[in-house]
Design a protein around this motif. Structure first.
Motif, PDB file in Angstrom:
ATOM      1  N   PRO A   1      -0.715  22.226   1.285  1.00 29.51           N
ATOM      2  CA  PRO A   1      -1.369  20.967   1.664  1.00 29.51           C
ATOM      3  C   PRO A   1      -1.195  20.636   3.142  1.00 29.51           C
ATOM      4  N   LEU A   2      -2.220  20.030   3.709  1.00 30.02           N
ATOM      5  CA  LEU A   2      -2.227  19.704   5.131  1.00 30.02           C
ATOM      6  C   LEU A   2      -1.352  18.504   5.471  1.00 30.02           C
ATOM      7  N   LYS A   3      -1.333  17.504   4.584  1.00 31.78           N
ATOM      8  CA  LYS A   3      -0.578  16.273   4.850  1.00 31.78           C
ATOM      9  C   LYS A   3       0.509  16.077   3.807  1.00 31.78           C
ATOM     10  N   ARG A   4       1.696  15.751   4.273  1.00 32.64           N
ATOM     11  CA  ARG A   4       2.807  15.486   3.354  1.00 32.64           C
ATOM     12  C   ARG A   4       2.534  14.231   2.523  1.00 32.64           C
ATOM     13  N   LYS A   5       1.840  13.273   3.131  1.00 30.17           N
ATOM     14  CA  LYS A   5       1.566  12.001   2.459  1.00 30.17           C
ATOM     15  C   LYS A   5       0.653  12.178   1.242  1.00 30.17           C
ATOM     16  N   THR A   6      -0.231  13.178   1.289  1.00 32.78           N
ATOM     17  CA  THR A   6      -1.169  13.431   0.181  1.00 32.78           C
ATOM     18  C   THR A   6      -0.911  14.801  -0.449  1.00 32.78           C
ATOM     19  N   PHE A   7       0.308  15.262  -0.365  1.00 36.09           N
ATOM     20  CA  PHE A   7       0.699  16.592  -0.836  1.00 36.09           C
ATOM     21  C   PHE A   7       0.251  16.863  -2.276  1.00 36.09           C
ATOM     22  N   TRP A   8       0.618  15.970  -3.181  1.00 35.90           N
ATOM     23  CA  TRP A   8       0.318  16.219  -4.592  1.00 35.90           C
ATOM     24  C   TRP A   8      -1.130  15.918  -4.946  1.00 35.90           C
ATOM     25  N   TYR A   9      -1.779  15.044  -4.190  1.00 37.23           N
ATOM     26  CA  TYR A   9      -3.207  14.811  -4.412  1.00 37.23           C
ATOM     27  C   TYR A   9      -3.991  16.075  -4.061  1.00 37.23           C
ATOM     28  N   GLU A  10      -3.697  16.668  -2.905  1.00 34.70           N
ATOM     29  CA  GLU A  10      -4.368  17.906  -2.506  1.00 34.70           C
ATOM     30  C   GLU A  10      -4.088  19.024  -3.508  1.00 34.70           C
ATOM     31  N   THR A  11      -2.841  19.094  -3.957  1.00 38.91           N
ATOM     32  CA  THR A  11      -2.465  20.112  -4.941  1.00 38.91           C
ATOM     33  C   THR A  11      -3.203  19.879  -6.250  1.00 38.91           C
ATOM     34  N   TRP A  12      -3.292  18.621  -6.679  1.00 37.21           N
ATOM     35  CA  TRP A  12      -3.983  18.274  -7.922  1.00 37.21           C
ATOM     36  C   TRP A  12      -5.440  18.712  -7.874  1.00 37.21           C
ATOM     37  N   LEU A  13      -6.100  18.477  -6.747  1.00 39.32           N
ATOM     38  CA  LEU A  13      -7.495  18.908  -6.600  1.00 39.32           C
ATOM     39  C   LEU A  13      -7.618  20.425  -6.761  1.00 39.32           C
ATOM     40  N   LYS A  14      -6.697  21.163  -6.158  1.00 39.85           N
ATOM     41  CA  LYS A  14      -6.734  22.634  -6.237  1.00 39.85           C
ATOM     42  C   LYS A  14      -6.400  23.121  -7.648  1.00 39.85           C
ATOM     43  N   ILE A  15      -5.435  22.500  -8.295  1.00 33.73           N
ATOM     44  CA  ILE A  15      -5.058  22.862  -9.669  1.00 33.73           C
ATOM     45  C   ILE A  15      -6.240  22.607 -10.601  1.00 33.73           C
TER      46      ILE A  15
ATOM     47  N   GLU B   1       7.300  24.838  -5.726  1.00 40.00           N
ATOM     48  CA  GLU B   1       7.061  24.421  -4.341  1.00 40.00           C
ATOM     49  C   GLU B   1       8.127  25.057  -3.460  1.00 40.00           C
ATOM     50  N   VAL B   2       7.687  25.824  -2.461  1.00 40.78           N
ATOM     51  CA  VAL B   2       8.604  26.477  -1.530  1.00 40.78           C
ATOM     52  C   VAL B   2       8.115  26.222  -0.110  1.00 40.78           C
ATOM     53  N   ASP B   3       8.932  25.571   0.696  1.00 40.77           N
ATOM     54  CA  ASP B   3       8.610  25.312   2.104  1.00 40.77           C
ATOM     55  C   ASP B   3       7.226  24.716   2.310  1.00 40.77           C
ATOM     56  N   GLY B   4       6.854  23.739   1.507  1.00 37.91           N
ATOM     57  CA  GLY B   4       5.584  23.051   1.671  1.00 37.91           C
ATOM     58  C   GLY B   4       4.376  23.797   1.132  1.00 37.91           C
ATOM     59  N   THR B   5       4.614  24.882   0.410  1.00 34.06           N
ATOM     60  CA  THR B   5       3.536  25.652  -0.207  1.00 34.06           C
ATOM     61  C   THR B   5       3.728  25.615  -1.718  1.00 34.06           C
ATOM     62  N   VAL B   6       2.634  25.463  -2.459  1.00 39.44           N
ATOM     63  CA  VAL B   6       2.702  25.381  -3.912  1.00 39.44           C
ATOM     64  C   VAL B   6       2.225  26.703  -4.504  1.00 39.44           C
TER      65      VAL B   6
ATOM     66  N   LYS C   1       0.831  -1.202   0.000  1.00 37.09           N
ATOM     67  CA  LYS C   1       0.000   0.000   0.000  1.00 37.09           C
ATOM     68  C   LYS C   1       0.867   1.254   0.000  1.00 37.09           C
ATOM     69  N   ALA C   2       1.935   1.247   0.776  1.00 39.26           N
ATOM     70  CA  ALA C   2       2.838   2.394   0.824  1.00 39.26           C
ATOM     71  C   ALA C   2       3.461   2.630  -0.547  1.00 39.26           C
ATOM     72  N   GLY C   3       3.861   1.562  -1.212  1.00 41.33           N
ATOM     73  CA  GLY C   3       4.431   1.684  -2.559  1.00 41.33           C
ATOM     74  C   GLY C   3       3.414   2.205  -3.545  1.00 41.33           C
ATOM     75  N   TRP C   4       2.186   1.731  -3.435  1.00 42.18           N
ATOM     76  CA  TRP C   4       1.116   2.187  -4.314  1.00 42.18           C
ATOM     77  C   TRP C   4       0.820   3.663  -4.069  1.00 42.18           C
ATOM     78  N   SER C   5       0.778   4.078  -2.811  1.00 36.67           N
ATOM     79  CA  SER C   5       0.513   5.474  -2.473  1.00 36.67           C
ATOM     80  C   SER C   5       1.586   6.390  -3.046  1.00 36.67           C
ATOM     81  N   GLU C   6       2.827   5.970  -2.942  1.00 30.46           N
ATOM     82  CA  GLU C   6       3.936   6.772  -3.461  1.00 30.46           C
ATOM     83  C   GLU C   6       3.841   6.891  -4.984  1.00 30.46           C
ATOM     84  N   THR C   7       3.518   5.789  -5.641  1.00 32.02           N
ATOM     85  CA  THR C   7       3.359   5.801  -7.096  1.00 32.02           C
ATOM     86  C   THR C   7       2.230   6.739  -7.494  1.00 32.02           C
TER      87      THR C   7
END
Length: 76
Positions: A56-70, A37-42, A9-15
């Protein structure tokens, strides 16, 4: 011995996060902008203007949260 599913699951999440990162960059690039990306802000960089998109609130879902906003920003 049983195989641990959490490692898979961790590998899948990273992918998946890498795919969201790539999609964010592709979307932004298609509009002639840049993603920074600067200091955790996009930020979006349009011409010489830097626009804060999300911290983004969570580092684990950083790009997912960013993708939703984009996606919302460009209405794609």
């Amino acid at each position: 011995m049983r195989k641990r599913h959490s490692i898979e699951k961790a590998g899948w999440s990273e992918t998946r996060e890498n795919q969201y990162h790539r999609e964010c960059k592709d979307t932004v690039f298609s509009y002639g902008d840049r993603l920074i990306e600067v200091d955790g802000t996009v930020y979006l960089k349009r011409k010489e203007v830097q626009i804060k998109v999300i911290k983004p609130l969570k580092r684990k879902t950083f790009w997912y949260e960013t993708w939703l906003k984009i996606k919302e920003t460009y209405s794609t």
